[in-house]
Structure formats: C-alpha cells, structure tokens
Design an enzyme around this catalytic site. Structure first.
Site, PDB file in Angstrom:
ATOM      1  N   ASP A  38       0.738  -1.247   0.074  1.00 42.43           N
ATOM      2  CA  ASP A  38       0.262   0.094  -0.072  1.00 42.43           C
ATOM      3  C   ASP A  38       0.993   1.243   0.002  1.00 42.43           C
ATOM      4  OD1 ASP A  38      -2.317  -1.390   0.114  1.00 42.43           O
ATOM      5  OD2 ASP A  38      -2.429  -1.374   2.346  1.00 42.43           O
ATOM      6  N   TYR A  66       6.076  -8.698   8.876  1.00 42.81           N
ATOM      7  CA  TYR A  66       5.698  -7.308   9.022  1.00 42.81           C
ATOM      8  C   TYR A  66       5.802  -6.677  10.436  1.00 42.81           C
ATOM      9  CZ  TYR A  66       3.035  -8.276   4.646  1.00 42.81           C
ATOM     10  OH  TYR A  66       2.845  -8.422   3.306  1.00 42.81           O
ATOM     11  N   ASP A  80      -7.139   1.571   7.702  1.00 39.27           N
ATOM     12  CA  ASP A  80      -6.068   2.165   8.073  1.00 39.27           C
ATOM     13  C   ASP A  80      -6.218   3.762   8.256  1.00 39.27           C
ATOM     14  OD1 ASP A  80      -5.896   3.466   5.520  1.00 39.27           O
ATOM     15  OD2 ASP A  80      -4.852   1.750   4.575  1.00 39.27           O
ATOM     16  N   ARG A 172      -4.511  -5.332   7.980  1.00 39.37           N
ATOM     17  CA  ARG A 172      -5.604  -4.417   8.434  1.00 39.37           C
ATOM     18  C   ARG A 172      -6.905  -5.192   8.731  1.00 39.37           C
ATOM     19  NH1 ARG A 172      -7.179  -1.653   3.319  1.00 39.37           N
ATOM     20  NH2 ARG A 172      -5.912  -3.121   2.228  1.00 39.37           N
TER      21      ARG A 172
END
Length: 284
Positions: A38, A66, A80, A172
């Site tokens: 993203d 991550y 987000d 997310r």
C-alpha cells in the site's frame, strides 16, 4: 539483466511509482514488482528484472514478515489511518488483554479481506466498488499467521506488532478482528514489510539508488530449489519445449542442461517440462 532486486519502498509512494524509479535507475524497462505494498506502507518490495518478471507467482506465494502499528479507539472505512472514521469507542483493552488474545489469531484461519483491497469482485477491484459507495461482496479466505507478537507501546492506545504470515494475509484485517474480539475498535497506523521469502529489509535498496550490481542473478535467487542437471544430448529437445524422460526431484526444481540454466521445471506423466522459462537470450 535477469534476476531479482530487493527494493525498500518508502512510505507515501505507490508500488508502481517505485517500479518506475527503479526502471530509470537501471535503464531497464523489463521490471515488475512481485507483490504490492500500500502507498502508506514501506519495506521490502521485490522486483523481477528481465525474464525474472515471470517469477511473480512464485514470490507472491512466499511468506512475509511485518511490523505494524494499531491504534485502539476507532475504526476507519479503509481499516488504516488514510481512511474516514466510521466508528469510535471508549473501550480500550489493556496491554495484558491484547497479549492474552494474540494466540487466538495464530495458525490457520478464515479471514475477511478489507472492503478497500485489490480483491476482484465480478472482475472489478473491491476498492473501486468501495470508492463508489458500493459494498463489495467479499468472501473469507484461508490464511496462516505463523506468529503474532506485541512488541511494545508507541503512543497513547497505540501498539507495535510483529507478524509473520502467509501470502494473502491482510494486516488491516488482523487489526480489525483483534480489536473486535476484545470488544474494541482499532485502525492500522503504520506498516513495514521486513521480509519476503529470503529477502530482508536490511539488505534492500531505495528505488532511486538501485544499481545493476544490486540485481541478484536468477540462478542464485532459486538456489533453495532442488537442481537437476541433464546431459547436452537433450539440449535441443529441452530448448524446443519437448518433454524428456529422466529421474527428477519431486515438485518444482531448477533445470540445467549441458551446464546451462533453463528455468524452473517439473515432472509430469509425459516427462519433464519447463514451467517457467528463464534461459538467457543469445545462449547456444
């Protein structure tokens, strides 16, 4: 050039723009990324160079690691910090509450993708439908979370997590589901991909600073696959895509003939076939 380059995408630019920057830096048009990040995200963005762009599916399926920050107390439409706030809550879990709940989100599970995602719904991207005010009909998909750890507090009601997961996992969605399981709401405020397969953020280069020496040769990229060497007498058949009979490893393997690398192959009922042709142009 034929290989993979480990690029560190900075936050604030799209994956496509990062590819454009690397193309300019290397003077090579045949470059494509292997799993988007993203625009707000940063970290490892692998790119195939030359024929190695054909390895997209291989690297798309690699597990990833991550670091992501979740802020509790509200949820946005995009899940987000770039989205619009949909709902707020005064119910904020404690750090111990969060830690106790993390094992419930480890292992195999069915996960509902975010409405604002690149999932295809009837041939249209879910995010395109969401932007038009439509609610995309998304189906849960199976994902695997290998580890989910709370790394510490980074602000008021905000925590940093370390997540190692399978391809296709939406961080997310993990944020959303964790908070809701605790009777709260949360939104992802930052995300960094620190690993994709055997490539790590510590060894990544910025898009504008990429050099030809940073391209890892495709043979080295695939060195974790079994290797099969065939005699030069089979060269013409292999080069023409004709299946050949030989003892072969199970699953996919790298194929060499007469000492020359051809690509990834697999054995079928009719013999060995190349599944991803990667031989350099101009070879014999």
């Amino acid at each position: 050039m034929n290989g993979v380059i480990n690029v560190y995408k900075p936050p604030g630019i799209s994956s496509s723009l990062a590819v454009s920057k690397v193309r300019r830096a290397l003077g090579e048009r045949r470059i494509g990324h292997m799993g988007t990040l993203d625009p707000m995200g940063e970290g490892v963005l692998l790119m195939g160079v030359g024929k190695s762009t054909r390895l997209f599916e291989l690297f798309l399926g690699k597990s990833k690691t991550y670091e992501a920050s979740f802020r509790f107390g509200f949820e946005t439409d995009t899940l987000d910090i770039t989205g619009n706030v949909n709902e707020k809550t005064a119910d904020i879990p404690t750090m111990s509450d969060i830690i106790s709940q993390l094992p419930a989100f480890t292992g195999r599970m069915m996960q509902l993708p975010p409405a604002y995602s690149a999932k295809s719904v009837g041939g249209v991207r879910a995010y395109a439908l969401a932007r038009k005010g439509c609610a995309p009909e998304l189906l849960p998909a199976e994902v695997t979370v290998n580890s989910f750890r709370l790394l510490g507090s980074v602000g008021e009601n905000e925590y940093l997590f370390g997540i190692d997961c399978s391809s296709g996992t939406y961080i997310r969605s993990l944020c959303r589901d964790l908070a809701r399981s605790l009777g709260s709401l949360a939104t992802m405020t930052a995300i960094k991909r620190t690993r994709c397969g055997n490539f790590f953020s510590d060894g990544a280069v910025l898009p504008d600073e990429a050099e030809k020496e940073d391209v890892v040769p495709v043979e080295r990229v695939l060195s974790d696959l079994p290797r099969l060497d065939l005699p030069e007498s089979m060269y013409k058949k292999i080069a023409c895509g004709v299946p050949v009979a030989a003892d072969a490893p199970e699953g996919e393997f790298t194929l060499y003939c007469g000492g020359e690398f051809f690509g990834i192959a697999a054995a079928g009922t009719d013999g060995i076939r190349i599944t991803v042709y990667l031989k350099e142009d101009g070879a014999k």
